[in-house]
Scaffold this motif. Structure first.
Motif, mmCIF file in Angstrom:
data_model
loop_
_atom_site.group_PDB
_atom_site.id
_atom_site.type_symbol
_atom_site.label_atom_id
_atom_site.label_comp_id
_atom_site.label_asym_id
_atom_site.label_seq_id
_atom_site.Cartn_x
_atom_site.Cartn_y
_atom_site.Cartn_z
ATOM 1 N N GLN A 2 -9.258 11.750 16.232
ATOM 2 C CA GLN A 2 -8.718 12.677 15.247
ATOM 3 C C GLN A 2 -8.088 11.879 14.093
ATOM 4 N N ASN A 3 -8.032 12.497 12.936
ATOM 5 C CA ASN A 3 -7.400 11.818 11.803
ATOM 6 C C ASN A 3 -5.940 11.469 12.094
ATOM 7 N N SER A 4 -5.282 12.304 12.902
ATOM 8 C CA SER A 4 -3.880 12.037 13.246
ATOM 9 C C SER A 4 -3.740 10.800 14.130
ATOM 10 N N ASP A 5 -4.861 10.284 14.651
ATOM 11 C CA ASP A 5 -4.839 9.053 15.437
ATOM 12 C C ASP A 5 -4.907 7.808 14.566
ATOM 13 N N ILE A 6 -4.984 7.985 13.247
ATOM 14 C CA ILE A 6 -5.245 6.874 12.326
ATOM 15 C C ILE A 6 -4.075 6.678 11.364
ATOM 16 N N THR A 7 -3.677 5.436 11.169
ATOM 17 C CA THR A 7 -2.758 5.062 10.096
ATOM 18 C C THR A 7 -3.491 4.131 9.144
ATOM 19 N N VAL A 8 -3.388 4.441 7.874
ATOM 20 C CA VAL A 8 -4.017 3.611 6.840
ATOM 21 C C VAL A 8 -2.934 2.772 6.177
ATOM 22 N N VAL A 9 -3.062 1.457 6.291
ATOM 23 C CA VAL A 9 -2.151 0.537 5.617
ATOM 24 C C VAL A 9 -2.795 0.137 4.294
ATOM 25 N N VAL A 10 -2.198 0.605 3.196
ATOM 26 C CA VAL A 10 -2.657 0.234 1.859
ATOM 27 C C VAL A 10 -1.781 -0.926 1.403
ATOM 28 N N GLN A 11 -2.393 -2.090 1.192
ATOM 29 C CA GLN A 11 -1.594 -3.289 0.962
ATOM 30 C C GLN A 11 -1.936 -3.949 -0.370
ATOM 31 N N GLY A 12 -0.895 -4.589 -0.940
ATOM 32 C CA GLY A 12 -1.088 -5.358 -2.146
ATOM 33 C C GLY A 12 -0.368 -4.762 -3.343
ATOM 34 N N PRO A 13 -0.468 -5.412 -4.498
ATOM 35 C CA PRO A 13 0.167 -4.888 -5.712
ATOM 36 C C PRO A 13 -0.485 -3.587 -6.142
ATOM 37 N N VAL A 14 0.307 -2.680 -6.717
ATOM 38 C CA VAL A 14 -0.208 -1.360 -7.096
ATOM 39 C C VAL A 14 -0.498 -1.287 -8.586
ATOM 40 N N GLN A 15 -0.354 -2.380 -9.301
ATOM 41 C CA GLN A 15 -0.649 -2.408 -10.730
ATOM 42 C C GLN A 15 -1.131 -3.808 -11.099
ATOM 43 N N SER A 16 -1.716 -3.916 -12.271
ATOM 44 C CA SER A 16 -2.249 -5.194 -12.711
ATOM 45 C C SER A 16 -1.145 -6.229 -12.858
ATOM 46 N N LEU A 17 -1.470 -7.456 -12.479
ATOM 47 C CA LEU A 17 -0.617 -8.607 -12.714
ATOM 48 C C LEU A 17 -1.374 -9.559 -13.641
ATOM 49 N N PRO A 18 -0.684 -10.444 -14.337
ATOM 50 C CA PRO A 18 -1.388 -11.352 -15.246
ATOM 51 C C PRO A 18 -2.504 -12.134 -14.558
ATOM 52 N N GLU A 19 -2.266 -12.518 -13.296
ATOM 53 C CA GLU A 19 -3.268 -13.305 -12.582
ATOM 54 C C GLU A 19 -4.207 -12.442 -11.736
ATOM 55 N N ARG A 20 -4.021 -11.120 -11.755
ATOM 56 C CA ARG A 20 -4.841 -10.246 -10.904
ATOM 57 C C ARG A 20 -4.957 -8.876 -11.568
ATOM 58 N N LEU A 21 -5.958 -8.737 -12.427
ATOM 59 C CA LEU A 21 -6.164 -7.486 -13.138
ATOM 60 C C LEU A 21 -6.771 -6.440 -12.213
ATOM 61 N N GLN A 22 -6.416 -5.189 -12.417
ATOM 62 C CA GLN A 22 -6.936 -4.086 -11.622
ATOM 63 C C GLN A 22 -7.438 -2.974 -12.528
ATOM 64 N N ASP A 23 -8.327 -2.134 -11.986
ATOM 65 C CA ASP A 23 -8.752 -0.942 -12.717
ATOM 66 C C ASP A 23 -7.549 -0.028 -12.927
#
Length: 338
Positions: A2-23
């Motif tokens: 079931q979906n309730s059996d799952i945890t999603v870990v979203v990791q990392g920066p949530v916005q662009s950094l000078p050394e790591r651009l993001q959409d």
């Protein structure tokens, strides 16, 4: 499951950094996609201080202490070459420690879900063998940048770090790794590239992650000397490692999406895709080592296509790499003699 059996870990920066651009808005798209495709699943956002969290919707927030980049080597001018491997380990484990459900997903903040194929994939391939059996069950990973060839050479142990889904204890095992120490600088070698395995190209971060995981479970260290090291039966061991502990599939089969730099940039070229393991190749490894009875429906033509692409591109990559490799060896030897 079931979906309730799952945890999603979203990791990392949530916005662009000078050394790591993001959409633009990619993390919001990521979190919204989890709500859409896994309603009822828990979301843990594991990131860093001073991030703009406006508009982001999640169940729990983890703010990690930034370990900073790790130094993997030095350029010919003595400038350090940095990677964010330690940051990925810290932010991933920071979130995984908060998981209480049976299943866990590790998802980068610049990726997103497009479906739920990972559920069936994780439970579809149940046969195991004894050799190189590390995880309790299989963890689903993507073939994105999971190299079988690099610069025209066959390579081993490229463990893609974009996506993980499986039993929580197995995903934790995959990421509960020691942080990397900085590579020491040798002033006597200034003028040459300095890194692990020099003058050959240094081990890739994906290989390092595989090596750290394997060394936790085996008395004999893997001891990858450089990115091209296939000595001591490492190619067979690599195939066994992936066949017996993972399910390797495409992003489309798994149900997750990548940012533009991977779907519209150089990584999306046929010449790059041809060097990565294809999902029919992984199934053939699974059949070879774990389940000889698995049907090979539709795999033949896919494997032929993959081999034809490699025949077209891999020799060219080898020819392109040889002058650079020779140059690096000569510079390293001159620096050692001086």
């Amino acid at each position: 499951m079931q979906n309730s059996d799952i945890t999603v870990v979203v990791q990392g920066p949530v916005q662009s950094l000078p050394e790591r651009l993001q959409d633009e808005g990619i993390t919001q798209r990521c979190l919204n996609s989890v709500r859409k495709h896994l309603p009822g699943a828990r979301i843990v956002l594991s990131t860093w201080a001073d991030q703009d969290l406006g508009g982001l919707e999640f169940d729990e927030l983890v703010i990690n202490e930034d370990p900073g980049p790790n130094i993997i080597g030095y350029g010919r001018n003595g400038e350090p070459r940095n990677e964010n491997t330690n940051r990925q380990i810290v932010s991933t484990m920071g979130g995984l420690r908060r998981v209480t459900t049976r299943y866990a997903m590790k998802l980068r903040a610049d990726n997103y879900l497009t479906g739920t194929g990972f559920k069936d994939l994780q439970q579809q391939y149940t046969a195991r063998c004894d050799d190189f059996r590390i995880l309790k069950e299989r963890v689903v990973i993507t073939n994105t940048l999971m190299r079988r060839y690099y610069r025209g050479h066959r390579v081993a142990f490229f463990l893609s770090d974009f996506f993980n889904f499986g039993l929580t204890e197995d995903v934790i095992d995959t990421w509960d790794l020691p942080l990397l120490t900085d590579f020491p600088f040798d002033p006597a070698l200034k003028g040459a590239l300095q890194h692990r395995g020099a003058p050959a190209r240094t081990t890739d971060v994906d290989q390092v992650l595989a090596e750290l995981l394997i060394d936790k479970h085996r008395e004999q260290p893997l001891n990858l000397r450089n990115i091209f090291d296939t000595s001591d039966d490492k190619l067979r061991q690599s195939d066994m490692f992936f066949a017996n502990n993972f399910v390797v599939a495409t992003p489309e089969e798994i149900g997750f999406g990548l940012p533009l730099k991977f779907t519209a940039g150089r990584q999306a070229k046929l010449s790059s895709m041809a060097t990565c393991i294809a999902s029919p190749e992984w199934r053939s490894l699974y059949r070879k080592y774990c389940d000889p009875e698995l049907p090979a429906d539709g795999e033949f033509m896919s494997l032929v296509k993959t081999r034809l692409m490699r025949f077209a591109f891999v020799p060219l990559k080898w020819l392109e790499h040889q002058p650079r490799a020779l140059r690096d060896r000569l510079r390293y030897r001159r620096a050692k003699r001086s």
